[in-house]
Design a protein around this motif. Structure first.
Motif, PDB file in Angstrom:
ATOM      1  N   ILE A   1      -5.730   6.334  -0.570  1.00  0.00           N
ATOM      2  CA  ILE A   1      -5.780   6.498   0.641  1.00  0.00           C
ATOM      3  C   ILE A   1      -5.287   7.652   1.380  1.00  0.00           C
ATOM      4  CG2 ILE A   1      -4.300   5.285   2.966  1.00  0.00           C
ATOM      5  CD1 ILE A   1      -4.104   2.678   1.426  1.00  0.00           C
ATOM      6  N   LEU A   2      -4.559   8.445   0.424  1.00  0.00           N
ATOM      7  CA  LEU A   2      -4.344   9.705   0.905  1.00  0.00           C
ATOM      8  C   LEU A   2      -5.310   9.977   0.361  1.00  0.00           C
ATOM      9  CD1 LEU A   2      -0.758   9.715  -1.115  1.00  0.00           C
ATOM     10  CD2 LEU A   2      -1.379   9.935   1.407  1.00  0.00           C
ATOM     11  N   CYS A   3      -6.022  10.127  -0.327  1.00  0.00           N
ATOM     12  CA  CYS A   3      -7.454  11.299  -0.908  1.00  0.00           C
ATOM     13  C   CYS A   3      -8.728  10.590   0.784  1.00  0.00           C
ATOM     14  CB  CYS A   3      -7.792  10.936  -2.080  1.00  0.00           C
ATOM     15  SG  CYS A   3      -7.111  11.041  -3.521  1.00  0.00           S
ATOM     16  N   ALA A   4      -8.292   9.530   1.171  1.00  0.00           N
ATOM     17  CA  ALA A   4      -9.540   9.129   2.534  1.00  0.00           C
ATOM     18  C   ALA A   4      -9.056   9.925   3.643  1.00  0.00           C
ATOM     19  CB  ALA A   4      -9.312   7.659   2.676  1.00  0.00           C
ATOM     20  N   GLN A   5      -7.735  10.050   3.300  1.00  0.00           N
ATOM     21  CA  GLN A   5      -6.888  10.760   4.904  1.00  0.00           C
ATOM     22  C   GLN A   5      -7.061  11.901   5.034  1.00  0.00           C
ATOM     23  OE1 GLN A   5      -2.866   8.870   4.450  1.00  0.00           O
ATOM     24  NE2 GLN A   5      -3.005   7.661   5.749  1.00  0.00           N
ATOM     25  N   GLY A   6      -6.961  12.729   3.568  1.00  0.00           N
ATOM     26  CA  GLY A   6      -7.145  14.039   3.822  1.00  0.00           C
ATOM     27  C   GLY A   6      -8.770  14.360   3.567  1.00  0.00           C
TER      28      GLY A   6
ATOM     29  N   HIS B   1      -7.101   0.013   3.939  1.00  0.00           N
ATOM     30  CA  HIS B   1      -6.623  -0.232   4.374  1.00  0.00           C
ATOM     31  C   HIS B   1      -6.458  -1.875   4.071  1.00  0.00           C
ATOM     32  CE1 HIS B   1      -3.242   2.639   5.478  1.00  0.00           C
ATOM     33  NE2 HIS B   1      -4.427   3.469   6.023  1.00  0.00           N
ATOM     34  N   ARG B   2      -7.790  -2.335   4.744  1.00  0.00           N
ATOM     35  CA  ARG B   2      -7.683  -3.848   4.370  1.00  0.00           C
ATOM     36  C   ARG B   2      -7.627  -5.049   2.965  1.00  0.00           C
ATOM     37  NH1 ARG B   2     -12.277  -3.040   7.077  1.00  0.00           N
ATOM     38  NH2 ARG B   2     -13.796  -2.793   5.298  1.00  0.00           N
ATOM     39  N   ILE B   3      -8.166  -3.426   1.570  1.00  0.00           N
ATOM     40  CA  ILE B   3      -8.105  -4.447   0.662  1.00  0.00           C
ATOM     41  C   ILE B   3      -6.872  -3.640  -0.006  1.00  0.00           C
ATOM     42  CG2 ILE B   3     -10.620  -3.630   0.106  1.00  0.00           C
ATOM     43  CD1 ILE B   3     -10.629  -1.799  -1.505  1.00  0.00           C
ATOM     44  N   LYS B   4      -5.990  -3.189   0.590  1.00  0.00           N
ATOM     45  CA  LYS B   4      -4.981  -2.931  -0.479  1.00  0.00           C
ATOM     46  C   LYS B   4      -5.062  -1.787  -1.114  1.00  0.00           C
ATOM     47  CE  LYS B   4      -2.161  -6.302   1.922  1.00  0.00           C
ATOM     48  NZ  LYS B   4      -3.115  -7.317   2.819  1.00  0.00           N
ATOM     49  N   ALA B   5      -5.845  -1.053  -1.448  1.00  0.00           N
ATOM     50  CA  ALA B   5      -5.911  -0.161  -2.261  1.00  0.00           C
ATOM     51  C   ALA B   5      -5.018   0.495  -2.544  1.00  0.00           C
ATOM     52  CB  ALA B   5      -7.198   0.861  -1.662  1.00  0.00           C
ATOM     53  N   PRO B   6      -5.071   1.423  -3.703  1.00  0.00           N
ATOM     54  CA  PRO B   6      -3.925   2.156  -3.433  1.00  0.00           C
ATOM     55  C   PRO B   6      -2.945   3.638  -3.101  1.00  0.00           C
ATOM     56  CG  PRO B   6      -5.288   1.495  -5.719  1.00  0.00           C
ATOM     57  CD  PRO B   6      -5.494   1.059  -4.483  1.00  0.00           C
ATOM     58  N   GLU B   7      -1.932   3.634  -3.701  1.00  0.00           N
ATOM     59  CA  GLU B   7      -1.799   5.137  -2.125  1.00  0.00           C
ATOM     60  C   GLU B   7      -2.262   6.053  -2.205  1.00  0.00           C
ATOM     61  OE1 GLU B   7      -0.026   6.676   1.422  1.00  0.00           O
ATOM     62  OE2 GLU B   7      -0.064   4.527   0.147  1.00  0.00           O
ATOM     63  N   TYR B   8      -2.738   6.792  -3.695  1.00  0.00           N
ATOM     64  CA  TYR B   8      -3.489   8.450  -3.826  1.00  0.00           C
ATOM     65  C   TYR B   8      -4.913   7.332  -3.508  1.00  0.00           C
ATOM     66  CZ  TYR B   8      -5.939  10.817  -7.064  1.00  0.00           C
ATOM     67  OH  TYR B   8      -7.027  12.554  -7.021  1.00  0.00           O
TER      68      TYR B   8
END
Length: 315
Positions: free
Chosen positions: A160-165, A151-158
Motif C-alpha cells: 500500500i505504501l508503494c502504491a501511495q508513493g 485496500h479492498r483485498i487488505k494487501a500488506p502495508e508495504y
C-alpha cells in the motif's frame, strides 16, 4: 482501466538498429508481427537489440516456469524482472519500450483474480510504464485503481505504501500538488521510522519529496534534504546507482535554479552536475534519458554561471 491504441512506436527506437538482430530470436524482423528492433537499456555495441514481442514472450515463459516449478521468492522475483529489466545489462528498460512491455504484462495476467500476485504486480507495472512514456493521466487512473484494489483485498502495508508513493508522483504531474505533498511527507516520515535512513525505499521517498519541493519552489528544504541523503546514497548504493545519480541531479539542479543562488552555489552546481554526468554516461550511456536530463541541467548551470561572471564587476 485506460486503453491505448498504440502505446509505443518502433520508429522512436530505431535510430541505431540498422543491420542488427534480436538477441532472442536472432532475426531482424519479428517472424509474426514484422516489428522492428528496439533497445532502451544500458547495453552497448551490438548487444541488447530485441523485438518487444520477443521480450514479452521471454518474460511470460520464465514467470510461468517459476510458478509451475514452485520456485522460491528470490527466483520468482528475478524472473518477474524480465518484464521491465534487460537480462543482459540488468538495467531497467526506458520510455516507450518499458510502456510496451507493461501493456504486454497486463494483458498476460489481467484475467486472473484480484488477489493473484502476478495480476497485482502487472497493474503496478502498467502504471509505471504509462508514466515512464509520459501518459500521465492514464497512469493516474491505473494507480488510483491499484490503490483502491489493494485496500479492498487488505494487501500488506508495504504494498500500500508503494502504491501511495506512485500515486503521489502522478498527482504531482497532473498539478494536484497539495494531495501529492501530503502523501510525500507522510511517506518519507513513515519510511524513516520503519526502515531507517539507509534503506533504499527511504532514499527513494527522500528524492521524491525533494523533487516535489523543488517544483513548489521550496529550495532551502530541497538543499537540506539532499545534503542529508547524498552521502547515504553514495555509501549504501554506490555512486553509479540510478537513484544516487538522481539525488545528485536534484541537488545540482536546485543550486543553480534558486533565485538567491550565490556565486559559490553556481560553481558547486556545475561541479556536481559535471561529476554526475560523467558517471551517468559511463554507466547508462549517452542516449539514456537520465544522462540526457543531467546533461541538460549541466548546460543550464554553466549558462547561469557565465551570466553571473559576465555581470559581476572585475576584482
Amino acid at each position: 482501466m485506460p486503453r491505448a491504441s498504440r502505446p509505443w512506436s518502433p520508429t522512436r527506437c530505431a535510430d541505431d538498429t540498422k543491420g542488427q538482430t534480436c538477441f532472442i530470436c536472432t532475426q531482424a524482423l519479428h517472424w509474426k508481427s514484422k516489428e522492428g528492433l528496439v533497445r532502451m537499456c544500458a547495453c552497448r555495441g551490438t548487444a541488447g537489440f530485441a523485438h518487444v514481442s520477443c521480450l514479452a514472450e521471454q518474460a511470460k515463459i520464465l514467470v510461468a516456469e517459476g510458478e509451475e516449478n514452485n520456485l522460491g521468492a528470490k527466483a520468482r522475483t528475478e524472473r518477474w524482472h524480465r518484464w521491465d529489466e534487460c537480462s543482459l545489462c540488468k538495467q531497467r528498460y526506458d520510455g516507450v519500450v518499458r510502456c510496451a512491455l507493461s501493456w504486454g504484462c497486463w494483458k498476460t495476467y489481467v484475467g486472473r483474480p484480484e488477489t493473484d500476485e502476478a495480476r497485482r504486480l502487472a497493474m503496478s507495472l502498467l502504471g509505471n510504464g504509462l508514466f515512464d512514456a509520459e501518459h500521465y493521466e492514464e497512469a493516474l487512473s491505473v494507480r488510483e485503481t491499484e490503490l483502491s484494489m489493494l485496500h479492498r483485498i487488505k494487501a500488506p502495508e508495504y504494498n500500500i505504501l508503494c502504491a501511495q508513493g506512485n500515486l503521489a508522483i502522478s498527482y504531482e504531474w497532473v498539478d494536484r500538488n497539495d494531495e501529492a505533498l501530503r502523501i510525500r511527507r507522510d511517506l518519507y516520515a513513515g519510511r524513516l521510522k520503519q526502515n531507517g535512513e539507509e534503506h533504499k525505499d527511504t532514499l527513494i521517498e527522500a528524492n521524491n519529496l525533494a523533487n516535489l519541493l523543488f517544483h513548489l519552489d521550496r529550495f532551502e528544504e530541497v538543499k537540506s534534504l539532499s545534503r542529508k541523503t547524498m552521502p547515504v546514497a553514495r555509501r549504501v548504493l554506490g555512486e553509479g546507482h540510478g537513484l544516487t545519480l538522481r539525488i545528485l541531479l536534484s541537488y545540482g539542479r536546485v543550486l543553480y535554479r534558486d533565485p538567491d543562488a550565490s556565486p559559490d552555489d553556481l560553481r558547486e552546481a556545475v561541479t556536481t552536475l559535471e561529476e554526475t554526468e560523467r558517471i551517468a554516461r559511463r554507466v547508462f550511456g549517452g542516449a539514456h534519458s537520465l544522462t540526457k536530463a543531467i546533461e541538460r541541467h549541466l548546460q543550464n548551470a554553466r549558462a547561469a554561471l557565465r551570466v553571473h561572471e559576465t555581470l559581476s564587476p572585475k576584482g
